[in-house]
Design an enzyme around this catalytic site. Structure first.
Site, PDB file in Angstrom:
ATOM      1  N   GLY A   1       1.358   1.683  10.340  1.00 35.29           N
ATOM      2  CA  GLY A   1       2.750   2.886  10.734  1.00 35.29           C
ATOM      3  C   GLY A   1       3.148   3.534  11.895  1.00 35.29           C
ATOM      4  O   GLY A   1       3.608   4.457  11.846  1.00 35.29           O
TER       5      GLY A   1
ATOM      6  N   ASN B   1       0.736  -1.525   0.101  1.00 33.06           N
ATOM      7  CA  ASN B   1      -0.431  -0.053  -0.081  1.00 33.06           C
ATOM      8  C   ASN B   1       0.708   1.150  -0.333  1.00 33.06           C
ATOM      9  O   ASN B   1       1.541   2.220   1.126  1.00 33.06           O
ATOM     10  CB  ASN B   1      -1.017  -0.406   1.278  1.00 33.06           C
ATOM     11  CG  ASN B   1      -1.527   1.057   1.101  1.00 33.06           C
ATOM     12  OD1 ASN B   1      -1.978   1.642   0.426  1.00 33.06           O
ATOM     13  ND2 ASN B   1      -1.935   1.888   2.257  1.00 33.06           N
ATOM     14  N   TRP B   2       1.436   1.885  -0.899  1.00 31.79           N
ATOM     15  CA  TRP B   2       1.670   2.753  -1.421  1.00 31.79           C
ATOM     16  C   TRP B   2       1.453   4.056  -0.757  1.00 31.79           C
ATOM     17  O   TRP B   2       1.794   5.518  -0.773  1.00 31.79           O
ATOM     18  CB  TRP B   2       2.205   2.988  -2.756  1.00 31.79           C
ATOM     19  CG  TRP B   2       2.855   1.662  -3.181  1.00 31.79           C
ATOM     20  CD1 TRP B   2       4.379   0.999  -3.157  1.00 31.79           C
ATOM     21  CD2 TRP B   2       4.184   2.211  -4.717  1.00 31.79           C
ATOM     22  NE1 TRP B   2       4.706   0.893  -3.499  1.00 31.79           N
ATOM     23  CE2 TRP B   2       4.833   1.447  -5.040  1.00 31.79           C
ATOM     24  CE3 TRP B   2       3.317   2.767  -5.783  1.00 31.79           C
ATOM     25  CZ2 TRP B   2       5.307   1.036  -6.185  1.00 31.79           C
ATOM     26  CZ3 TRP B   2       4.042   2.758  -6.902  1.00 31.79           C
ATOM     27  CH2 TRP B   2       4.766   0.843  -7.649  1.00 31.79           C
ATOM     28  N   LYS B   3       0.366   4.107  -0.392  1.00 27.66           N
ATOM     29  CA  LYS B   3      -0.301   5.419   0.013  1.00 27.66           C
ATOM     30  C   LYS B   3      -0.038   6.097  -0.400  1.00 27.66           C
ATOM     31  O   LYS B   3      -0.241   6.145  -1.777  1.00 27.66           O
ATOM     32  CB  LYS B   3      -0.118   5.494   1.884  1.00 27.66           C
ATOM     33  CG  LYS B   3      -0.268   4.425   2.550  1.00 27.66           C
ATOM     34  CD  LYS B   3       0.177   4.784   3.636  1.00 27.66           C
ATOM     35  CE  LYS B   3       0.172   3.554   4.472  1.00 27.66           C
ATOM     36  NZ  LYS B   3      -0.025   3.777   6.204  1.00 27.66           N
TER      37      LYS B   3
ATOM     38  N   SER C   1       3.154  -2.673  10.464  1.00 26.28           N
ATOM     39  CA  SER C   1       4.377  -2.618  10.762  1.00 26.28           C
ATOM     40  C   SER C   1       5.077  -3.695   9.966  1.00 26.28           C
ATOM     41  O   SER C   1       5.704  -4.094  10.712  1.00 26.28           O
ATOM     42  CB  SER C   1       4.519  -2.282  11.821  1.00 26.28           C
ATOM     43  OG  SER C   1       4.317  -0.415  11.888  1.00 26.28           O
TER      44      SER C   1
ATOM     45  N   GLY D   1       2.174  -1.360   4.225  1.00 25.21           N
ATOM     46  CA  GLY D   1       2.224   0.541   3.904  1.00 25.21           C
ATOM     47  C   GLY D   1       4.245   1.236   3.872  1.00 25.21           C
ATOM     48  O   GLY D   1       5.158   0.526   2.974  1.00 25.21           O
ATOM     49  N   GLY D   2       4.561   1.382   5.145  1.00 27.26           N
ATOM     50  CA  GLY D   2       5.966   1.425   5.353  1.00 27.26           C
ATOM     51  C   GLY D   2       6.795   0.752   4.342  1.00 27.26           C
ATOM     52  O   GLY D   2       7.914   1.436   3.480  1.00 27.26           O
TER      53      GLY D   2
ATOM     54  N   GLU E   1      -7.252   4.703   7.543  1.00 27.40           N
ATOM     55  CA  GLU E   1      -7.158   6.344   7.148  1.00 27.40           C
ATOM     56  C   GLU E   1      -8.262   6.580   6.880  1.00 27.40           C
ATOM     57  O   GLU E   1      -8.555   7.221   6.488  1.00 27.40           O
ATOM     58  CB  GLU E   1      -5.479   5.943   6.198  1.00 27.40           C
ATOM     59  CG  GLU E   1      -4.374   6.027   7.006  1.00 27.40           C
ATOM     60  CD  GLU E   1      -3.192   5.742   6.568  1.00 27.40           C
ATOM     61  OE1 GLU E   1      -3.154   5.809   5.139  1.00 27.40           O
ATOM     62  OE2 GLU E   1      -2.374   4.879   7.313  1.00 27.40           O
TER      63      GLU E   1
ATOM     64  N   HIS F   1      -9.572   1.160   4.775  1.00 28.13           N
ATOM     65  CA  HIS F   1      -8.535   1.607   5.400  1.00 28.13           C
ATOM     66  C   HIS F   1      -8.697   1.964   6.068  1.00 28.13           C
ATOM     67  O   HIS F   1      -9.660   2.651   6.649  1.00 28.13           O
ATOM     68  CB  HIS F   1      -7.362   1.820   4.037  1.00 28.13           C
ATOM     69  CG  HIS F   1      -6.167   1.877   4.979  1.00 28.13           C
ATOM     70  ND1 HIS F   1      -5.595   2.837   5.692  1.00 28.13           N
ATOM     71  CD2 HIS F   1      -5.030   1.139   4.598  1.00 28.13           C
ATOM     72  CE1 HIS F   1      -4.148   3.019   5.951  1.00 28.13           C
ATOM     73  NE2 HIS F   1      -3.974   1.032   5.810  1.00 28.13           N
TER      74      HIS F   1
ATOM     75  N   GLU G   1      -5.533  -4.745   9.603  1.00 26.88           N
ATOM     76  CA  GLU G   1      -4.948  -4.345  10.508  1.00 26.88           C
ATOM     77  C   GLU G   1      -4.791  -3.711  11.739  1.00 26.88           C
ATOM     78  O   GLU G   1      -5.683  -2.681  11.758  1.00 26.88           O
ATOM     79  CB  GLU G   1      -4.842  -3.265   9.265  1.00 26.88           C
ATOM     80  CG  GLU G   1      -4.901  -3.584   8.048  1.00 26.88           C
ATOM     81  CD  GLU G   1      -4.265  -2.592   7.273  1.00 26.88           C
ATOM     82  OE1 GLU G   1      -2.999  -3.044   6.529  1.00 26.88           O
ATOM     83  OE2 GLU G   1      -4.848  -1.679   6.931  1.00 26.88           O
TER      84      GLU G   1
HETATM   85  C1  PEP Z   1      -0.851  -0.257   6.101  1.00 29.11           C
HETATM   86  O1  PEP Z   1      -1.035   1.518   4.915  1.00 29.11           O
HETATM   87  O2  PEP Z   1      -2.055  -0.704   5.625  1.00 29.11           O
HETATM   88  C2  PEP Z   1       0.395   0.019   6.955  1.00 29.11           C
HETATM   89  C3  PEP Z   1       0.400  -1.319   7.228  1.00 29.11           C
HETATM   90  O3  PEP Z   1       0.885   0.051   6.665  1.00 29.11           O
HETATM   91  P1  PEP Z   1       2.877   0.306   7.449  1.00 29.11           P
HETATM   92  O4  PEP Z   1       2.881  -1.540   7.168  1.00 29.11           O
HETATM   93  O5  PEP Z   1       3.145   1.154   7.739  1.00 29.11           O
HETATM   94  O6  PEP Z   1       1.737  -0.015   9.246  1.00 29.11           O
END
Ligand code: PEP
Length: 255
Positions: free
Chosen positions: A175, A10-12, A215, A236-237, A99, A97, A169
């Site tokens: 994040g 997930n590049w956001k 994470s 994500g990250g 967010e 998601h 999640e």
């Molecule tokens: C996400 O954006 O769905 C996510 C899990 O982010 P991260 O891996 O950065 O926690």
């Protein structure tokens, strides 16, 4: 029941179309042939056409949008429809998601409309659910997840569930650098599967892929994927770097 893992980046709101060229040049060098894991790249709306073009008909890698309107067309300024996503070669749509839920007020009934619109267009929803720390610590974990699943999956048939991926999640792990322990993730995902069983029966529950997100990194992916109810990741990250995402995918392949 054996379920093929699915690992999604997930590049956001990161990675421009030009940056996608550099990223995918590196990443696709590693993943050209079919592998025992489905790999998905979740890009922003403007980056999707470039990502889809670069990935092409790749047997291992497909493309996801990070949101979508449930409306088919018309006066909805700033929105993007299922037909538009289909037209640029999108396979999956990440929906609900945390967010989107917390920053843009998306509730289960809107997410449910998006799930139906995605399925109707022949694409596959990656439906995100998860609890806040306050909800977990307040003993509401199970009621929150049940409510999200029931609301977001309202009027979805058992047959349609074959095209739906669930991403568990925990909001407190997204994040933040704090990962759920593999035991916490496993216990919760087992519970999620039990809710799916109540809603759709044992065969559907046993066949549905449930990702963990929060994470995930190369260093913890191996232990997490070893849990019986974790069928991949939403990342994500750590997916912003092609080498690190490739390492996570390799951990999924090693299983
Ligand atoms: C996400 O954006 O769905 C996510 C899990 O982010 P991260 O891996 O950065 O926690």
């Amino acid at each position: 029941m054996s379920r093929k893992p699915i690992i999604a980046a997930n590049w956001k709101m990161n990675v421009t179309p030009s940056e996608a060229v550099t990223y995918l040049d590196s990443f696709l060098g590693t993943f050209k042939e079919a592998v025992p894991v489905d790999i998905v790249i979740g890009a922003s709306f403007v980056t999707l056409p470039k990502a889809a073009e670069l990935i092409g008909p790749n047997p291992a890698v497909s493309v996801a949008a990070q949101n979508m309107s449930h409306e088919a067309s018309g006066a909805f300024t700033g929105e993007t429809s299922a037909a538009m996503l289909n037209d640029v070669g999108v396979d999956y749509v990440i929906l609900g998601h945390s967010e989107r839920r917390s920053l843009y007020g998306e509730c289960d009934s809107v997410i449910n409309k998006k799930v139906h619109a995605t399925l109707a267009a022949g694409m596959k929803p990656i439906l995100c659910i998860g609890e806040s720390l306050e909800e977990r610590e307040g003993g509401k974990l199970e009621s929150v997840l049940s409510e999200q699943l029931e609301g977001s999956l309202a009027d979805v048939s058992a047959e349609q569930m074959a095209d739906i991926v669930i991403a568990y999640e925990p909001v407190w792990a997204i994040g933040t650098g704090v990962t759920a322990t593999s035991e916490q993730a496993q216990d919760t995902q087992k519970f999620v599967r039990s809710v799916l069983e109540k809603l759709f029966g044992g065969d559907v529950a046993g066949a549905t892929r449930i990702q963990y997100g929060g994470s995930v990194k190369p260093g913890n992916a191996g232990e997490l994927i070893g849990q019986p109810d974790i069928d991949g990741f939403l990342v994500g990250g750590a997916a912003l770097d092609p080498t690190s995402f490739a390492e996570i995918v390799s951990a999924g392949i090693a299983g």
